[in-house]
Enzyme design. Structure first.
Site, PDB file in Angstrom:
ATOM      1  N   ASP A  68      38.904 -81.167  41.779  1.00 11.23           N
ATOM      2  CA  ASP A  68      39.033 -81.909  43.032  1.00 11.23           C
ATOM      3  C   ASP A  68      37.968 -81.505  44.043  1.00 11.23           C
ATOM      4  O   ASP A  68      37.529 -82.317  44.858  1.00 11.23           O
ATOM      5  CB  ASP A  68      40.428 -81.699  43.632  1.00 11.23           C
ATOM      6  CG  ASP A  68      41.473 -82.564  42.944  1.00 11.23           C
ATOM      7  OD1 ASP A  68      41.099 -83.358  42.066  1.00 11.23           O
ATOM      8  OD2 ASP A  68      42.668 -82.442  43.294  1.00 11.23           O
ATOM      9  N   ARG A 186      44.126 -62.474  66.058  1.00 11.55           N
ATOM     10  CA  ARG A 186      44.276 -63.330  67.231  1.00 11.55           C
ATOM     11  C   ARG A 186      44.393 -64.786  66.814  1.00 11.55           C
ATOM     12  O   ARG A 186      43.502 -65.324  66.158  1.00 11.55           O
ATOM     13  CB  ARG A 186      43.074 -63.158  68.164  1.00 11.55           C
ATOM     14  CG  ARG A 186      43.230 -63.919  69.475  1.00 11.55           C
ATOM     15  CD  ARG A 186      42.093 -63.591  70.430  1.00 11.55           C
ATOM     16  NE  ARG A 186      42.313 -64.177  71.740  1.00 11.55           N
ATOM     17  CZ  ARG A 186      41.483 -64.038  72.761  1.00 11.55           C
ATOM     18  NH1 ARG A 186      40.375 -63.324  72.614  1.00 11.55           N
ATOM     19  NH2 ARG A 186      41.751 -64.601  73.931  1.00 11.55           N
ATOM     20  N   ALA A 240      51.375 -71.864  60.670  1.00 12.55           N
ATOM     21  CA  ALA A 240      51.937 -70.637  61.234  1.00 12.55           C
ATOM     22  C   ALA A 240      51.921 -70.654  62.762  1.00 12.55           C
ATOM     23  O   ALA A 240      51.386 -69.733  63.386  1.00 12.55           O
ATOM     24  CB  ALA A 240      51.210 -69.405  60.693  1.00 12.55           C
ATOM     25  N   GLN A 275      34.852 -77.246  54.114  1.00 14.92           N
ATOM     26  CA  GLN A 275      33.513 -76.730  54.387  1.00 14.92           C
ATOM     27  C   GLN A 275      33.384 -76.391  55.865  1.00 14.92           C
ATOM     28  O   GLN A 275      33.606 -77.253  56.727  1.00 14.92           O
ATOM     29  CB  GLN A 275      32.451 -77.775  54.025  1.00 14.92           C
ATOM     30  CG  GLN A 275      32.424 -78.152  52.551  1.00 14.92           C
ATOM     31  CD  GLN A 275      31.648 -77.152  51.720  1.00 14.92           C
ATOM     32  OE1 GLN A 275      30.885 -76.349  52.243  1.00 14.92           O
ATOM     33  NE2 GLN A 275      31.821 -77.212  50.411  1.00 14.92           N
TER      34      GLN A 275
END
Length: 357
Positions: A68, A186, A240, A275
């Site tokens: 893929d 961070r 998250a 990318q």
């Protein structure tokens, strides 16, 4: 369908890809079709999609030989040239690729004889408050053990720029556009806007906007929904997030999604189809929306997306669902469709499909 020139995108790390490439070149020679390898690593540097397709002689069919990831590379080239793209599957997941390497000659025959379906898939493009660039020190770090990065996205000169609308970047994404933190300790703080209205300010590891095609990639891994590639939508998913609301939001194709790095946030990286393409500082923003162009993917027949989903994700049936009976048949409907359902899109039923009694 007339194919005048084929562009080959080959996964250089797979011997079977090289074998399949030889088969493609032989087919092209037999049918007097031009063929050129598109080597994005040539001369030790990466090139823009326009430069790559120009050097390959403007192919009207891009054939990718790999998984893929290789298909994503070929899709970027095909979209730039409005060419067809055919994915030959040599990978491990294979949601995007179409045919096995052993059938590549038959697939090329099908293209030439017009025994194919051309599937139109939604792409993303974007604007930004500034041109995207990767700091030199970061590019040096990322090149360790990897190939060179893609060049900074060019600005689309035909588009109006400035004021609240920023600069229009010449990028296309088949899977997703991701804004993510640079430092492990961070999170990135980002204001998220849907259709010009603030949804919420997030503190998260990353925030991404995916196409339906990309819903089974990073977005899925982050807990996002699976969306049929036949649909047109933008899928926003936080990764998250440090907040209670951690759900995805599915927006209409004409509803743009903007991400603004907040004042006290650290810098954020912008990745397009995996990318790295730039770094944003506090106050910078990107706006993601449906691209005017679409990907034209070659299919040898109707795609059984949900069958592939069951297979690729190793889905199994819940024990509780099987406790009082047999498993559901794989193909529950084998009789002809009534006239009022004739417009529905369903995959073909195999000859050996079990029938319900």
């Amino acid at each position: 369908m007339t194919v005048n020139r084929v562009g080959l995108v080959v996964h250089g790390g797979r011997a079977e890809a090289a074998t399949a490439a030889r088969a493609v070149r032989a087919w092209c020679a037999e049918h007097a079709v031009g063929c050129a390898d598109i080597d994005v690593w040539q001369e030790g540097a990466r090139h823009s999609a326009r430069e790559e397709v120009d050097s390959a002689g403007d192919p009207d069919l891009i054939v990718t030989l790999g998984g893929d990831g290789t298909f994503l590379r070929g899709a970027r080239l095909a979209a730039e040239n409005d060419a067809l793209v055919l994915g030959v599957d040599l990978g491990r997941v294979g949601f995007l690729t179409e045919v096995p390497a052993t059938a590549v000659r038959e697939a090329l025959d099908a293209v030439r004889e017009e025994r194919i379906t051309v599937e139109s898939r939604m792409l993303l493009t974007m604007r930004a408050s500034c041109r995207l660039e990767v700091p030199a020190q970061m590019e040096t770090l990322l090149r360790y053990g990897r190939g060179p990065l893609l060049p900074p996205p060019q600005v689309r000169g035909e588009c109006e720029a400035g004021n609240d609308w920023g600069v229009a970047l010449n990028v296309t994404a088949l899977n997703d556009v991701v804004l993510e933190k640079l430092a492990r300790d961070r999170q990135v703080s980002v204001g998220v806007y849907l259709a010009g209205r603030l949804l919420a300010s997030y503190s998260a590891d990353a925030l991404l906007v995916a196409t339906p095609t990309g819903s089974t990639a990073y977005s899925f891994a982050a807990g996002g929904p699976v969306v049929s590639p036949r649909a047109d939508a933008l899928v926003f998913t936080p990764v998250a997030p440090h907040m209670v609301f951690n759900r995805s939001v599915v927006a209409a194709p004409d509803e743009p999604i903007a991400l603004r790095v907040l004042e006290r946030s650290g810098q954020a990286a912008v990745s397009i189809d995996g990318q790295l393409r730039g770094v944003l500082s506090p106050g910078d923003w990107i706006g993601v929306y449906a691209a005017p162009r679409r990907l034209k993917a070659v299919r040898l027949g109707p795609m059984d997306f949900y069958g592939r989903l069951r297979q690729r994700m190793n889905l199994t049936d819940a024990p509780a669902a099987l406790a009082d009976g047999e498993a559901a048949p794989l193909w529950p409907v084998t009789s002809p469709r009534p006239a009022d359902l004739a417009h529905l899109a369903l995959p073909p039923v195999p000859d050996d499909a079990p029938r319900l009694s």
